[in-house]
Design a protein around this motif. Sequence first.
Motif, short mmCIF file in Angstrom:
data_model
loop_
_atom_site.label_atom_id
_atom_site.label_comp_id
_atom_site.label_asym_id
_atom_site.label_seq_id
_atom_site.Cartn_x
_atom_site.Cartn_y
_atom_site.Cartn_z
N ALA A 6 -13.99 5.26 -1.58
CA ALA A 6 -12.61 4.98 -1.18
C ALA A 6 -12.24 3.53 -1.48
CB ALA A 6 -12.43 5.28 0.31
N TRP A 7 -13.18 2.61 -1.22
CA TRP A 7 -12.89 1.19 -1.46
C TRP A 7 -12.70 0.90 -2.94
CZ3 TRP A 7 -11.00 -2.77 0.90
CH2 TRP A 7 -11.17 -4.05 0.37
N ASN A 8 -13.55 1.46 -3.78
CA ASN A 8 -13.41 1.24 -5.22
C ASN A 8 -12.08 1.77 -5.73
OD1 ASN A 8 -15.91 0.02 -5.39
ND2 ASN A 8 -16.98 1.85 -6.06
N ARG A 9 -11.65 2.92 -5.22
CA ARG A 9 -10.33 3.45 -5.60
C ARG A 9 -9.23 2.49 -5.15
NH1 ARG A 9 -9.26 8.53 -7.21
NH2 ARG A 9 -7.28 8.54 -6.09
N LEU A 10 -9.33 2.00 -3.94
CA LEU A 10 -8.30 1.11 -3.40
C LEU A 10 -8.22 -0.19 -4.20
CD1 LEU A 10 -6.24 0.46 -1.16
CD2 LEU A 10 -8.14 -0.46 0.19
N LEU A 36 0.82 -1.20 0.00
CA LEU A 36 0.00 0.00 0.00
C LEU A 36 0.85 1.25 0.00
CD1 LEU A 36 -2.78 -0.96 2.59
CD2 LEU A 36 -2.90 -1.05 0.11
N SER A 37 0.52 2.20 -0.88
CA SER A 37 1.15 3.51 -0.87
C SER A 37 0.46 4.39 0.17
CB SER A 37 1.02 4.14 -2.26
OG SER A 37 -0.35 4.37 -2.56
N ARG A 38 0.96 5.61 0.34
CA ARG A 38 0.32 6.53 1.29
C ARG A 38 -1.11 6.84 0.87
NH1 ARG A 38 5.04 11.06 2.62
NH2 ARG A 38 6.50 9.61 3.64
N ASN A 39 -1.31 7.03 -0.43
CA ASN A 39 -2.65 7.30 -0.93
C ASN A 39 -3.57 6.10 -0.69
OD1 ASN A 39 -4.64 8.77 -2.16
ND2 ASN A 39 -4.03 8.24 -4.24
N ALA A 40 -3.04 4.90 -0.93
CA ALA A 40 -3.83 3.69 -0.69
C ALA A 40 -4.15 3.52 0.80
CB ALA A 40 -3.08 2.47 -1.22
N TRP A 41 -3.18 3.85 1.66
CA TRP A 41 -3.44 3.78 3.11
C TRP A 41 -4.54 4.75 3.51
CZ3 TRP A 41 -2.77 0.34 6.62
CH2 TRP A 41 -1.70 -0.57 6.56
N LEU A 42 -4.56 5.93 2.89
CA LEU A 42 -5.62 6.89 3.20
C LEU A 42 -6.98 6.31 2.82
CD1 LEU A 42 -6.67 9.68 4.01
CD2 LEU A 42 -6.14 10.48 1.69
N ARG A 101 7.34 -2.87 -3.41
CA ARG A 101 7.23 -1.49 -3.89
C ARG A 101 5.84 -0.96 -3.65
NH1 ARG A 101 4.98 -1.67 -9.23
NH2 ARG A 101 4.75 -3.81 -9.97
N ARG A 102 5.74 0.33 -3.47
CA ARG A 102 4.45 0.94 -3.20
C ARG A 102 3.58 0.99 -4.45
NH1 ARG A 102 5.20 5.99 1.01
NH2 ARG A 102 6.02 4.74 2.75
N ALA A 103 2.28 0.91 -4.23
CA ALA A 103 1.34 1.02 -5.34
C ALA A 103 1.37 2.43 -5.90
CB ALA A 103 -0.07 0.68 -4.86
N PRO A 104 1.04 2.62 -7.16
CA PRO A 104 0.96 3.96 -7.74
C PRO A 104 -0.02 4.83 -6.96
CG PRO A 104 0.81 2.30 -9.45
CD PRO A 104 0.73 1.58 -8.15
N ALA A 105 0.28 6.10 -6.82
CA ALA A 105 -0.56 7.01 -6.03
C ALA A 105 -1.63 7.66 -6.89
CB ALA A 105 0.31 8.08 -5.37
#
Length: 299
Positions: free
Chosen positions: A235-239, A7-13, A294-298
């Motif tokens: 948020a879930w659909n984005r994740l 998870l990236s920071r955006n994904a964690w959000l 590696r982190r997911a794309p933001a």
Amino acid sequence: MSSPIRLSRNAWLMLLICIFGWGFSWTVIKYALAEIPPLSFRGVSAFAAGMLTLLLVRASGASVAVARAHWPKLGMLAFFNVLSWNVLSTYGVLYLPSGRAALLAYTMPLWCVPLSVWLLNERLDPRRCVALLLGGAGVAVLMGQDVLELMQAPLGAILMVSAALCWACGMVLMKRWALPLETMPLTGWQLLLGSLPMLPAAVWVDGIPPQLPGAGALAALAFSALVTFMLCYWAWNRLVLMVPVAVSSLSSLLTPLVGVTSGALFLGEQPGWAEALAVLLILGAVAVINLGGRRAPAA
């Protein structure tokens, strides 16, 4: 070979929005069902959320149009992610404490990971196997405590596990099809299409309410529409579209921990040793799936 994605920071959000929004929603549902029947509660709140989401999209100047070829797939996603999940889980929570219901609902990764291997060709590497075993062990500990009681009155557990299976199917299909829609209209149409069958069913099953619910129940209805459906589904659909299914589904196991805590704080439910051990195992699963890589794309 590319490194695994975490998870990236955006994904964690996005995940944190779902964790707290959906985690507290189990307590809200349990509270609201004392005054509002199940189908009415879910149908009205999902319909309101879908309409408001699409209105916001139109107000922003974006299009809510969907190509004719995509409607069957969009309808199938609405069936699994909104209609089946919400009807089954709402009735399931009637027969179980909210924290226990939340944990059973999040058996979803146990179905999601093998489905993603089958339909999405995702790799079941050692890291994911360990995380899946830890998450499954948490569910097994929880189920083991009351297995005899569940065998005598299994309806609540069956409903919640069935809801988890439907959610897993919807999640994997959304990833597989990747409909060419922005997240907001995708969310709005899923909520609207999934809620439409619930409204006439609610009138038939629940009847017309003789009086308006109290302020607390109406506040719970507003929370469900604005947070549980509108915000968390977005948020879930984005994740889901950002990271592999195994990562998002196993990380979502943090959500029932909020459900257990809120049930203890606001409903007087008393978690025991099984819940405590399940918490530790689930935290371990989430840590393993997000260590390294590696982190997911933001996006």
